[in-house]
Design a protein around this motif. Structure first.
Motif, PDB file in Angstrom:
ATOM      1  N   GLY A   1       0.773  -1.221   0.000  1.00 58.41           N
ATOM      2  CA  GLY A   1       0.000   0.000   0.000  1.00 58.41           C
ATOM      3  C   GLY A   1       0.810   1.279   0.000  1.00 58.41           C
ATOM      4  O   GLY A   1       0.247   2.376  -0.087  1.00 58.41           O
ATOM      5  N   VAL A   2       2.116   1.186   0.116  1.00 62.71           N
ATOM      6  CA  VAL A   2       2.963   2.383   0.163  1.00 62.71           C
ATOM      7  C   VAL A   2       2.915   3.097  -1.182  1.00 62.71           C
ATOM      8  O   VAL A   2       3.130   2.487  -2.234  1.00 62.71           O
ATOM      9  CB  VAL A   2       4.413   2.016   0.524  1.00 62.71           C
ATOM     10  N   THR A   3       2.644   4.404  -1.145  1.00 65.32           N
ATOM     11  CA  THR A   3       2.514   5.181  -2.384  1.00 65.32           C
ATOM     12  C   THR A   3       3.582   6.268  -2.540  1.00 65.32           C
ATOM     13  O   THR A   3       3.616   6.943  -3.568  1.00 65.32           O
ATOM     14  CB  THR A   3       1.133   5.848  -2.452  1.00 65.32           C
ATOM     15  N   ASP A   4       4.449   6.434  -1.567  1.00 62.01           N
ATOM     16  CA  ASP A   4       5.458   7.486  -1.565  1.00 62.01           C
ATOM     17  C   ASP A   4       6.538   7.186  -2.616  1.00 62.01           C
ATOM     18  O   ASP A   4       7.398   6.328  -2.407  1.00 62.01           O
ATOM     19  CB  ASP A   4       6.070   7.584  -0.169  1.00 62.01           C
ATOM     20  N   VAL A   5       6.489   7.895  -3.739  1.00 60.35           N
ATOM     21  CA  VAL A   5       7.393   7.618  -4.865  1.00 60.35           C
ATOM     22  C   VAL A   5       8.844   7.853  -4.481  1.00 60.35           C
ATOM     23  O   VAL A   5       9.723   7.041  -4.811  1.00 60.35           O
ATOM     24  CB  VAL A   5       7.001   8.469  -6.088  1.00 60.35           C
ATOM     25  N   GLU A   6       9.138   8.936  -3.795  1.00 61.28           N
ATOM     26  CA  GLU A   6      10.521   9.225  -3.401  1.00 61.28           C
ATOM     27  C   GLU A   6      11.066   8.116  -2.506  1.00 61.28           C
ATOM     28  O   GLU A   6      12.219   7.688  -2.655  1.00 61.28           O
ATOM     29  CB  GLU A   6      10.583  10.565  -2.670  1.00 61.28           C
ATOM     30  N   PHE A   7      10.250   7.651  -1.579  1.00 63.66           N
ATOM     31  CA  PHE A   7      10.632   6.569  -0.665  1.00 63.66           C
ATOM     32  C   PHE A   7      10.956   5.294  -1.443  1.00 63.66           C
ATOM     33  O   PHE A   7      11.990   4.661  -1.240  1.00 63.66           O
ATOM     34  CB  PHE A   7       9.493   6.331   0.323  1.00 63.66           C
TER      35      PHE A   7
ATOM     36  N   ALA B   1       1.511  -0.010  -5.317  1.00 65.96           N
ATOM     37  CA  ALA B   1       0.590   1.124  -5.423  1.00 65.96           C
ATOM     38  C   ALA B   1       1.301   2.420  -5.789  1.00 65.96           C
ATOM     39  O   ALA B   1       0.651   3.404  -6.165  1.00 65.96           O
ATOM     40  CB  ALA B   1      -0.170   1.304  -4.105  1.00 65.96           C
ATOM     41  N   ALA B   2       2.608   2.439  -5.684  1.00 69.60           N
ATOM     42  CA  ALA B   2       3.371   3.658  -5.972  1.00 69.60           C
ATOM     43  C   ALA B   2       3.460   3.890  -7.481  1.00 69.60           C
ATOM     44  O   ALA B   2       3.662   2.954  -8.262  1.00 69.60           O
ATOM     45  CB  ALA B   2       4.772   3.555  -5.374  1.00 69.60           C
ATOM     46  N   GLN B   3       3.336   5.145  -7.872  1.00 67.83           N
ATOM     47  CA  GLN B   3       3.360   5.501  -9.291  1.00 67.83           C
ATOM     48  C   GLN B   3       4.800   5.688  -9.775  1.00 67.83           C
ATOM     49  O   GLN B   3       5.219   6.762 -10.211  1.00 67.83           O
ATOM     50  CB  GLN B   3       2.534   6.759  -9.520  1.00 67.83           C
ATOM     51  N   THR B   4       5.555   4.616  -9.697  1.00 70.01           N
ATOM     52  CA  THR B   4       6.921   4.561 -10.204  1.00 70.01           C
ATOM     53  C   THR B   4       7.220   3.121 -10.586  1.00 70.01           C
ATOM     54  O   THR B   4       6.718   2.190  -9.946  1.00 70.01           O
ATOM     55  CB  THR B   4       7.945   5.043  -9.157  1.00 70.01           C
ATOM     56  N   ASP B   5       8.031   2.932 -11.603  1.00 68.89           N
ATOM     57  CA  ASP B   5       8.388   1.579 -12.038  1.00 68.89           C
ATOM     58  C   ASP B   5       9.746   1.125 -11.522  1.00 68.89           C
ATOM     59  O   ASP B   5      10.183   0.017 -11.855  1.00 68.89           O
ATOM     60  CB  ASP B   5       8.395   1.508 -13.572  1.00 68.89           C
ATOM     61  N   GLU B   6      10.417   1.949 -10.725  1.00 68.39           N
ATOM     62  CA  GLU B   6      11.785   1.593 -10.342  1.00 68.39           C
ATOM     63  C   GLU B   6      11.855   0.307  -9.527  1.00 68.39           C
ATOM     64  O   GLU B   6      12.749  -0.516  -9.734  1.00 68.39           O
ATOM     65  CB  GLU B   6      12.458   2.747  -9.614  1.00 68.39           C
TER      66      GLU B   6
END
Length: 268
Positions: A102-108, A134-139
């Motif tokens: 559920g974590v959404t923090d992209v920087e984190f 859930a985070a909007q990043t693919d890294e």
């Protein structure tokens, strides 16, 4: 071999598992295990993994185990060690066995992935593949080597070895019954994903890869989505596989699937 449980840092639950030193051999690989979160018995799994892998390779564990506020399993929790820019400094490899989808923090999330992109090898177990989805990043997904957003129901999985010549799969059966586990669906395979084993999906009516290796930036990554329950985690076939994957990610696995000299398990 004995596992020593020692408090190290005020990071939730942190422990060190160290084998008796042998001055005649190589220093142990320093393994950071990050664990905790939703839906699994991480209290026991951290011991199963630390003790089982220490019986198979020359490794020393530091374990960071956090669940959430007041110890409650929380898929939104952000493990505190990841707040540091250099969170993986001093470790030879990080073993992820966590479930924080559920974590959404992209920087984190990008900070977690960056440590691996910069060269720290990774071992990804089970729900780590669904963490941070859930985070909007693919890294994180690029680090894993695959994108997966769901899994099939808990059932027996017939695991088929598709890369028997790969060092990680040496010694793994051509077929293995993984009892009462979850088959994670491969929604996307990233370009450096190398499949090692598969199982058939009853929902999708197609195969999904559940053991693999990946390269991400400067690091090597081993992953498996097996390991929902303690029975799988405790199985010698599973522990042998993860030990080989860990050694491979660190460049300490020979082509024959054996640890390179100095990285065999210490003798009792």
């Amino acid at each position: 071999m004995k596992a020593l449980l020692l408090p190290l840092l005020a990071l939730g639950v942190v422990a060190a598992f160290t084998l008796a030193a042998d001055p005649a051999s190589s220093p142990p690989l320093k393994v950071l295990m990050v664990t905790g979160g939703c839906c699994h018995d991480y209290e026991n799994q951290k011991m199963i993994l630390a003790e089982g892998l220490s019986a198979r390779a020359n490794v020393e564990f530091t374990v960071v185990h956090e669940e959430g506020p007041e110890g409650k399993k929380d898929k939104m929790h952000k493990i505190s060690i990841y707040e540091k820019e250099d969170w993986a400094k001093g470790y030879d490899v990080v073993l992820h066995n966590e479930c924080f989808g559920g974590v959404t923090d992209v920087e984190f999330v990008n900070r977690i992935a960056k440590a691996h992109h910069d060269g720290v090898p990774a071992v990804m177990l089970h729900c780590s593949t669904h963490s941070y989805r859930a985070a909007q990043t693919d890294e994180w997904r690029k680090c894993l080597g695959q994108t997966s957003m769901s899994h099939e129901k808990n059932r027996d999985l017939l695991v088929k070895n598709v890369a028997p010549e790969h060092p990680v799969m040496k010694g793994f059966p051509s077929e293995w019954l993984d009892k009462k586990d979850e088959l994670y669906k491969n929604d996307k395979l990233w370009e450096n994903f190398v499949p090692l084993a598969k199982a058939f999906g009853e929902d999708t009516q197609k195969d999904h890869f559940l053991v693999w290796v990946n390269s991400y930036g400067k690091s090597k990554v081993f992953g498996t989505t097996m390991g929902h329950n303690n029975e799988t985690m405790s199985d010698p076939v599973f522990l042998d596989l993860v030990a080989r994957g860990l050694l491979w990610s660190c460049g300490k696995l020979s082509e024959d699937g054996k640890p390179v000299a100095g990285y065999e398990a210490k003798q009792k």
